[in-house]
Design a protein around this motif. Structure first.
Motif, PDB file in Angstrom:
ATOM      1  N   ARG A   1     -19.617  11.144  -5.535  1.00 38.39           N
ATOM      2  CA  ARG A   1     -19.471  10.197  -6.870  1.00 38.39           C
ATOM      3  C   ARG A   1     -19.485  10.390  -7.779  1.00 38.39           C
ATOM      4  O   ARG A   1     -18.052  10.926  -8.545  1.00 38.39           O
ATOM      5  CB  ARG A   1     -20.144   8.654  -7.199  1.00 38.39           C
TER       6      ARG A   1
ATOM      7  N   ALA B   1     -15.919  12.087  -7.417  1.00 43.24           N
ATOM      8  CA  ALA B   1     -14.948  10.842  -7.062  1.00 43.24           C
ATOM      9  C   ALA B   1     -14.086  10.369  -8.678  1.00 43.24           C
ATOM     10  O   ALA B   1     -13.526  10.285  -8.603  1.00 43.24           O
ATOM     11  CB  ALA B   1     -15.236  10.114  -6.831  1.00 43.24           C
TER      12      ALA B   1
ATOM     13  N   LEU C   1     -16.739   9.369 -10.495  1.00 44.69           N
ATOM     14  CA  LEU C   1     -17.809   7.573 -10.508  1.00 44.69           C
ATOM     15  C   LEU C   1     -18.555   7.965 -11.573  1.00 44.69           C
ATOM     16  O   LEU C   1     -19.412   7.050 -12.649  1.00 44.69           O
ATOM     17  CB  LEU C   1     -17.348   6.950  -9.684  1.00 44.69           C
TER      18      LEU C   1
ATOM     19  N   PRO D   1     -11.017   9.008 -12.590  1.00 42.58           N
ATOM     20  CA  PRO D   1     -10.766   8.655 -10.795  1.00 42.58           C
ATOM     21  C   PRO D   1      -9.536   8.808 -10.366  1.00 42.58           C
ATOM     22  O   PRO D   1      -8.882   8.972  -9.534  1.00 42.58           O
ATOM     23  CB  PRO D   1     -11.326   7.590 -10.056  1.00 42.58           C
ATOM     24  N   LYS D   2      -8.727   7.598 -11.103  1.00 43.99           N
ATOM     25  CA  LYS D   2      -7.476   7.429 -10.673  1.00 43.99           C
ATOM     26  C   LYS D   2      -5.893   8.460 -10.319  1.00 43.99           C
ATOM     27  O   LYS D   2      -5.483   8.810  -9.721  1.00 43.99           O
ATOM     28  CB  LYS D   2      -6.825   6.222 -11.235  1.00 43.99           C
TER      29      LYS D   2
ATOM     30  N   ILE E   1      -7.807  10.734  -5.102  1.00 40.79           N
ATOM     31  CA  ILE E   1      -8.382  11.072  -3.739  1.00 40.79           C
ATOM     32  C   ILE E   1      -8.539   9.883  -3.503  1.00 40.79           C
ATOM     33  O   ILE E   1      -8.266   8.579  -4.077  1.00 40.79           O
ATOM     34  CB  ILE E   1      -9.664  11.750  -4.530  1.00 40.79           C
TER      35      ILE E   1
ATOM     36  N   MET F   1     -11.186   7.219  -1.408  1.00 41.55           N
ATOM     37  CA  MET F   1     -12.608   7.009  -1.526  1.00 41.55           C
ATOM     38  C   MET F   1     -12.741   5.915   0.069  1.00 41.55           C
ATOM     39  O   MET F   1     -12.461   5.015  -0.573  1.00 41.55           O
ATOM     40  CB  MET F   1     -13.745   6.922  -2.513  1.00 41.55           C
TER      41      MET F   1
ATOM     42  N   PHE G   1     -16.383   3.526   1.934  1.00 41.32           N
ATOM     43  CA  PHE G   1     -17.942   3.006   1.185  1.00 41.32           C
ATOM     44  C   PHE G   1     -18.320   2.643   1.758  1.00 41.32           C
ATOM     45  O   PHE G   1     -17.696   2.043   3.015  1.00 41.32           O
ATOM     46  CB  PHE G   1     -17.547   2.628  -0.316  1.00 41.32           C
TER      47      PHE G   1
ATOM     48  N   ASN H   1      -4.909  -5.767   0.837  1.00 40.54           N
ATOM     49  CA  ASN H   1      -6.043  -4.607  -0.123  1.00 40.54           C
ATOM     50  C   ASN H   1      -5.075  -3.829   0.914  1.00 40.54           C
ATOM     51  O   ASN H   1      -5.639  -2.417  -0.750  1.00 40.54           O
ATOM     52  CB  ASN H   1      -7.156  -4.933   1.323  1.00 40.54           C
TER      53      ASN H   1
ATOM     54  N   PHE I   1      -3.355  -2.098  -2.446  1.00 36.18           N
ATOM     55  CA  PHE I   1      -3.644  -2.497  -3.586  1.00 36.18           C
ATOM     56  C   PHE I   1      -3.323  -1.053  -4.520  1.00 36.18           C
ATOM     57  O   PHE I   1      -2.715  -1.072  -5.239  1.00 36.18           O
ATOM     58  CB  PHE I   1      -5.397  -3.165  -3.621  1.00 36.18           C
ATOM     59  N   GLY I   2      -3.664  -0.218  -4.143  1.00 34.58           N
ATOM     60  CA  GLY I   2      -3.398   1.095  -4.586  1.00 34.58           C
ATOM     61  C   GLY I   2      -1.562   1.648  -4.596  1.00 34.58           C
ATOM     62  O   GLY I   2      -1.290   2.054  -6.064  1.00 34.58           O
TER      63      GLY I   2
ATOM     64  N   MET J   1      -0.630  -0.587  -7.457  1.00 37.80           N
ATOM     65  CA  MET J   1      -1.164   0.045  -8.811  1.00 37.80           C
ATOM     66  C   MET J   1      -0.713   1.326  -9.404  1.00 37.80           C
ATOM     67  O   MET J   1      -0.293   0.948 -10.682  1.00 37.80           O
ATOM     68  CB  MET J   1      -2.749  -0.234  -8.103  1.00 37.80           C
ATOM     69  N   ARG J   2       0.162   1.851  -8.501  1.00 40.79           N
ATOM     70  CA  ARG J   2       0.936   2.982  -8.736  1.00 40.79           C
ATOM     71  C   ARG J   2       2.547   2.623  -8.876  1.00 40.79           C
ATOM     72  O   ARG J   2       3.227   3.562  -8.815  1.00 40.79           O
ATOM     73  CB  ARG J   2       0.875   4.109  -7.810  1.00 40.79           C
TER      74      ARG J   2
ATOM     75  N   ARG K   1      -6.862   1.730   3.619  1.00 44.49           N
ATOM     76  CA  ARG K   1      -6.645   1.648   2.484  1.00 44.49           C
ATOM     77  C   ARG K   1      -6.750   2.903   1.946  1.00 44.49           C
ATOM     78  O   ARG K   1      -6.270   2.949   1.095  1.00 44.49           O
ATOM     79  CB  ARG K   1      -7.683   0.608   1.618  1.00 44.49           C
TER      80      ARG K   1
ATOM     81  N   ARG L   1      -2.138   5.739   0.674  1.00 42.72           N
ATOM     82  CA  ARG L   1      -1.752   6.519  -0.369  1.00 42.72           C
ATOM     83  C   ARG L   1      -1.689   8.196  -0.451  1.00 42.72           C
ATOM     84  O   ARG L   1      -0.944   8.718  -1.175  1.00 42.72           O
ATOM     85  CB  ARG L   1      -2.656   6.327  -1.763  1.00 42.72           C
TER      86      ARG L   1
END
Ligand SMILES: Nc1ncnc2c1ncn2[C@@H]1O[C@H](COP(=O)(O)OP(=O)(O)OP(=O)(O)O)[C@@H](O)[C@H]1O
Ligand SMILES: [Mg+2]
Lengths: 289, 369
Positions: free
Chosen positions: B49, B52, B54, B74-75, B79, B81, B83, B97, B100-101, B104-105, B148, B152
């Motif tokens: 973490r 990452a 976090l 993190p963004k 990277i 991750m 979970f 899902n 999503f990333g 966001m970009r 997910r 990216r």
């Protein structure tokens, strides 16, 4: 079909059946006031005064609605103005209260900052105060801010909804941290986390807060009676309540009063029914344990 | 494409005195598959973490491609991750899902569409792109979580026990898929697990941790055959390595022997030299020997051990027998599955003395060149 029916019947063991019957009776009992209000609005005058009062109308009539329309048409300010006020105020209050409660709940649940425990304790403490206790201080604040006879004077006093903050904080605490962390890595901003993850995941609670807030603001008479001196700034429920107030020993206008009650209640009911579907929907769809 | 350099990293939670991660140093080469392994609570997740972003780094530095990232959110680390509990967004469909990333970009729509399609084809989840996560099985959810992560094209993959919620069989399948993914993507992976089998099968290099301290960093082969201390020796390998406490003595001919109250085992020339160098003659040591280096056949006639047969464990192709040799722990040995013994029978076994390891009785360190 037949098999299905038989299966579902077989599943009804005696304790289960008993439980269902009890719950049904309970539900009917909870429904009684609403049934009464609806039915009351359609009663002709002689039925309105029957003693003991009867639940269900025998000869439904729209006479009460006509009576109300006649009374209201006599008022100087058009009824549409009151309606406009009410809708504007309720919409603004619901929107703002929900946003504020959600943001506050999220911060309290997921954003560690110094003093958040004491802040939350204070909010919970506010749940204890009866509205009457804060009436005078509230009046002083509203008049001090110069909000008399303005829309903010209607809206501002209702924005703080401790129950809403409490509810949303509890819900948002249940969101797994990993979910927020995943979104953080995916590139969401802190506000994005709130808007795209926290709020949708907690939709049942958010909708509940919206319902509470609507009920709180739609039928609120306090702001109209204390903070609004000008008639055109008052709300629709307030207007209806003045039409039919002081009727305790009066025969006239009882029919109009019955309809007025129904009209004030109806939006609450409709708003609840619309959002309630949403509540159940999200509860089913969200995968949170 | 990423080299990661971790230099003297410490982690304290809050005002806790005891560090959760202590003086962590590691150089990760591009495209390497690194596995952090260790018992529960040893700080693997915490270290991951911190990489990452976090978790804050109390002390030290983490560099990705020679850029210090200690304070990079993190963004911005490029990277992704995976979970343990998948952490899929419950309100979004599988497609959303994965997308999503990218959303966001602010990638253009057609690019998102293309990337999601490609990722879902690789992971074979195309047929349920419109479903919600709750409508998927655990294995499918894990695939979506992987989707997910890969969509990216990050320079570094972090995975925190991604398979521990799956059943044993699915875990093995997914293990293979992740290995394949690593080969196809040619990206650096850091993978956290407490399962030694996962560590052994997947890693290019394993980092064994205990109480926040690195015990050993090495290839799976060397971790297994040359563990740096008794902890690593015991943690990797199943059944566990046998550890026997005894003394090193020179016999009449001057050759070294390992002696306990009931045993006397000749020591191989190479090991004897080592023990002399560390001045262990006439002092106690811990002898480590893996079950598969003990055999029924009298191959190793110079190092023979006798014990009372207690019980057996049949593992399909192998049978492990457990013998009482007058030590606290039973001695385990691998034999052919067809062999059977009566309880209490006396069994003679030969030890491959070349494969014996010697550890310091107090510190647990292995005596090495
Ligand atoms: N937020 C926290 N605050 C305080 N202590 C923490 C926190 N998170 C973890 N710890 C402590 O740090 C230590 C290492 O935790 P960590 O989660 O890194 O272990 P782990 O190696 O991942 O274990 P596991 O295999 O069980 O996941 C544990 O002793 C834990 O109690
Ligand atoms: Mg962990």
């Amino acid at each position: 079909m037949n098999v299905l029916l038989r299966n579902s019947i077989r599943r009804f063991t005696l304790p289960r059946l008993l439980f269902v019957v009890v719950m049904l009776l309970f539900a009917v009992f909870m429904l009684l006031p609403i049934v009464f209000i609806v039915s009351h609005a359609f009663k002709p005058y002689d039925e309105l005064f029957v003693y003991p009062p009867e639940f269900i109308v025998r000869r439904p009539t729209t006479q009460n609605f006509i009576e109300l329309a006649q009374i209201t048409s006599g008022s100087i300010i058009p009824i549409s103005r009151y309606l406009f006020n009410s809708i504007l105020i309720s919409a603004a209050t619901v929107l703002l209260t929900t946003i504020i409660s959600a943001m506050c709940g999220y911060a309290l649940a997921k954003q560690p900052f110094p003093g958040r425990k004491i802040l939350f304790a204070t909010i919970v403490l506010m749940l204890m105060f009866a509205p009457e206790v804060v009436q005078i201080p509230r009046y002083l604040v509203v008049s001090g801010l110069g909000l008399m006879n303005t829309y903010p004077g209607h809206i501002l006093p209702l924005l703080a909804l401790p129950v809403g903050v409490f509810l949303l904080k509890q819900f948002m605490e249940q969101i797994p941290n990993a979910l927020l962390e995943a979104a953080r890595i995916d590139g969401a901003t802190e506000f994005g986390l709130f808007l795209k993850i926290a709020v949708p995941v907690c939709m049942p609670a958010v909708a509940t807060v919206a319902i509470l807030s609507f009920q709180n603001s739609w039928s609120n008479l306090e702001t109209s009676s204390y903070f609004m001196q000008d008639d055109y700034m008052k709300t629709f429920p307030y207007f209806l309540s003045t039409l039919t107030s002081n009727l305790a020993n009066n025969v006239a206008r009882q029919g109009a009063a019955a309809v007025a009650t129904l009209i004030v209640l109806a939006p609450n009911l409709i708003f609840f029914i619309i959002l309630q579907r949403r509540v159940i929907d999200t509860m089913v769809h969200s995968g949170i344990k | 494409m990423a080299n990661i350099r971790i230099e003297h990293v410490y982690k304290h939670y809050g005002k806790e005195k005891h560090p959760v991660v202590k003086d962590f140093n590691l150089d990760i080469r591009d495209k390497e598959f690194i596995v952090f392994v260790g018992p529960s609570g040893c700080g693997k997740s915490t270290m991951l973490r911190m990489i990452a972003g976090l978790e804050e780094i109390t002390e030290g530095g983490i560099y990705i491609d020679d850029q210090l990232v200690n304070h990079l959110p993190p963004k911005d680390r490029d990277i992704s991750m995976v979970f343990q509990n998948y952490a899929l967004y419950p309100n979004l469909s599988v497609f959303e899902n994965i997308a999503f990333g990218l959303r966001m970009r602010k990638l253009p729509k057609y690019e998102i569409e293309l990337a999601v399609k490609k990722a879902s084809r690789i992971l074979e989840i195309e047929s349920y792109l419109s479903r919600k996560p709750r409508q998927l099985s655990g294995g499918q959810r894990q695939r979506v979580a992987l989707g997910r992560a890969i969509v990216r094209n990050p320079k570094l993959f972090l995975m925190d026990e991604p398979l521990s919620n799956l059943d044993a069989k699915l875990r093995v399948t997914m293990r293979m898929e992740i290995i394949k993914l690593h080969q196809d993507l040619k990206t650096t992976f850091i993978y956290v697990t407490h399962d030694q089998a996962e560590a052994m099968t997947m890693a290019d290099r394993i980092v064994v941790m205990r109480d926040g301290i690195i015990q050993q960093i090495d290839t799976p082969e060397r971790i297994y055959s040359l563990p740096s201390n008794t902890f690593v020796a015991g943690f990797i390998g199943s059944p566990q390595i046998n550890l026997i406490e005894g003394r090193i003595q020179a016999n009449a001919r001057g050759d070294l022997e390992f002696v306990t109250s009931r045993l006397r085992i000749a020591i191989h020339e190479a090991n004897a030299e080592l023990l002399r160098k560390h001045e262990r003659v006439d002092r106690t040591v811990l002898l480590g020997i893996r079950p598969e280096n003990i055999s029924l056949e009298a191959l190793f006639s110079d190092a023979v051990i006798t014990g009372k047969y207690r019980f057996t464990e049949l593992m399909g192709a192998d049978r492990f027998i457990y013998l009482d040799i007058g030590q606290e722990q039973l001695l385990s040995a691998r034999v052919s599955p067809s062999v059977r013994f009566e309880p209490g029978a006396s069994v003679r076994l030969g030890i491959d003395s070349l494969k014996t390891l010697f550890f310091h009785p107090d510190t647990g360190e292995r005596f090495a060149d």
